[in-house]
Design a protein around this motif. Structure first.
Motif, mmCIF file in Angstrom:
data_model
loop_
_atom_site.group_PDB
_atom_site.id
_atom_site.type_symbol
_atom_site.label_atom_id
_atom_site.label_comp_id
_atom_site.label_asym_id
_atom_site.label_seq_id
_atom_site.Cartn_x
_atom_site.Cartn_y
_atom_site.Cartn_z
ATOM 1 N N PHE A 123 0.742 -1.265 -0.003
ATOM 2 C CA PHE A 123 -0.001 0.053 -0.150
ATOM 3 C C PHE A 123 0.932 1.410 0.031
ATOM 4 C CE2 PHE A 123 -2.740 -3.381 1.749
ATOM 5 C CZ PHE A 123 -4.048 -3.157 1.010
ATOM 6 N N ALA A 124 2.091 1.015 0.440
ATOM 7 C CA ALA A 124 2.955 2.169 0.444
ATOM 8 C C ALA A 124 2.897 2.836 -0.978
ATOM 9 C CB ALA A 124 4.312 1.970 0.467
ATOM 10 N N GLY A 125 2.826 4.377 -0.877
ATOM 11 C CA GLY A 125 2.783 5.279 -2.146
ATOM 12 C C GLY A 125 1.468 5.112 -2.959
ATOM 13 N N LEU A 126 0.515 4.422 -2.553
ATOM 14 C CA LEU A 126 -0.694 4.198 -3.212
ATOM 15 C C LEU A 126 -1.832 4.992 -2.387
ATOM 16 C CD1 LEU A 126 -1.143 0.391 -4.181
ATOM 17 C CD2 LEU A 126 -0.387 2.482 -5.609
ATOM 18 N N ALA A 127 -2.758 5.699 -3.279
ATOM 19 C CA ALA A 127 -3.733 6.501 -2.434
ATOM 20 C C ALA A 127 -4.779 5.606 -2.137
ATOM 21 C CB ALA A 127 -4.309 7.563 -3.560
ATOM 22 N N TRP A 128 -5.266 5.404 -0.770
ATOM 23 C CA TRP A 128 -6.448 4.656 -0.286
ATOM 24 C C TRP A 128 -6.890 5.282 0.970
ATOM 25 C CZ3 TRP A 128 -6.249 1.958 4.295
ATOM 26 C CH2 TRP A 128 -4.801 2.081 4.802
ATOM 27 N N GLU A 129 -8.050 4.764 1.131
ATOM 28 C CA GLU A 129 -8.545 5.247 2.680
ATOM 29 C C GLU A 129 -9.385 4.099 3.140
ATOM 30 O OE1 GLU A 129 -12.729 7.460 1.803
ATOM 31 O OE2 GLU A 129 -11.297 8.520 0.719
ATOM 32 N N PRO A 130 -9.452 3.797 4.401
ATOM 33 C CA PRO A 130 -10.256 2.747 5.080
ATOM 34 C C PRO A 130 -11.921 2.665 4.637
ATOM 35 C CG PRO A 130 -9.660 4.308 6.774
ATOM 36 C CD PRO A 130 -9.009 4.834 5.465
ATOM 37 N N ALA A 131 -12.494 1.581 4.323
ATOM 38 C CA ALA A 131 -13.748 1.374 4.101
ATOM 39 C C ALA A 131 -14.494 1.464 5.491
ATOM 40 C CB ALA A 131 -14.102 0.317 3.329
ATOM 41 N N GLY A 132 -15.892 1.651 5.436
ATOM 42 C CA GLY A 132 -16.689 1.293 6.616
ATOM 43 C C GLY A 132 -16.053 -0.075 7.587
ATOM 44 N N ASN A 133 -15.660 -0.931 7.128
ATOM 45 C CA ASN A 133 -15.599 -2.110 7.488
ATOM 46 C C ASN A 133 -13.940 -2.181 7.906
ATOM 47 O OD1 ASN A 133 -14.115 -2.885 5.052
ATOM 48 N ND2 ASN A 133 -15.174 -4.491 4.563
#
Length: 191
Positions: A123-133
């Protein structure tokens, strides 16, 4: 008889009048033809991602399908190699996201397919966010399914995991990344 295009592989034929008896078919004889035939199926490219007490992880998956849109929750299935860290973390966390990748996300697919340095955070360097779960939603996805593990079945070398879909996010509607004939592409409609 061998296929003239691939003389080292047996010709795939069908004779419904005399199907082979299960005890006469050797798996090692079927596997090369199975792999060759499967390469011609085109699939949307997805990343299964998870986070929780068992850790964060993810894997590129083309072995996924809708199971049902009906019932308490819609359901889908994913297949993960039983020996993989991804299978252990998904089953340990009990939740995952299925990220349907956009057509420009080949590099993301390659990272989650395991073609990276061992021990590197995928996940390093990638754009992401936590989902509701709590599982990661990748910015490279056109849509994301938030799932809770409803069932898991070990079939040969893979866990077939049924996910109860608890939320759906359409992030960036557009063409999806496709994998078929051992290469990436994009869906192009007729006409």
């Amino acid at each position: 008889m061998n296929d003239p295009r691939h003389p080292d592989l047996p010709m795939l034929t069908s004779n419904p009048a005399s199907p082979p008896k299960p005890d006469t078919v050797r798996p090692d004889a079927v596997r090369p033809g199975f792999l060759e035939a499967m390469r011609y199926l085109a699939h949307s490219v997805t990343v299964v991602a998870t986070d929780g007490p068992a850790g964060r992880g993810g894997a590129t998956v083309t072995a996924m399908a809708s199971v049902s849109a009906d019932g308490d929750h819609p359901t889908l299935l994913i297949c993960l190699n039983a020996a993989s860290r991804s299978a252990r973390t998904v089953l340990g966390n009990g939740v995952f996201t299925l990220n349907v990748l956009g057509e420009d996300a080949e590099a993301v697919s390659t990272i989650f397919a395991g073609r990276h340095v061992d021990g590197q955070d995928k996940f390093a360097g990638l754009a992401w966010e936590p989902a509701g779960n709590g599982a990661p939603m990748l910015a490279a996805a056109v849509s994301v399914f938030e799932c809770r593990v409803a069932e898991s079945h070990l079939v040969a070398t893979h866990h077939v995991i049924v996910g109860a879909v608890e939320a759906v996010h359409v992030i960036a509607p557009g063409p999806t990344l496709v994998y078929g004939d051992r290469r990436y592409g994009r869906f192009v409609p007729f006409g």
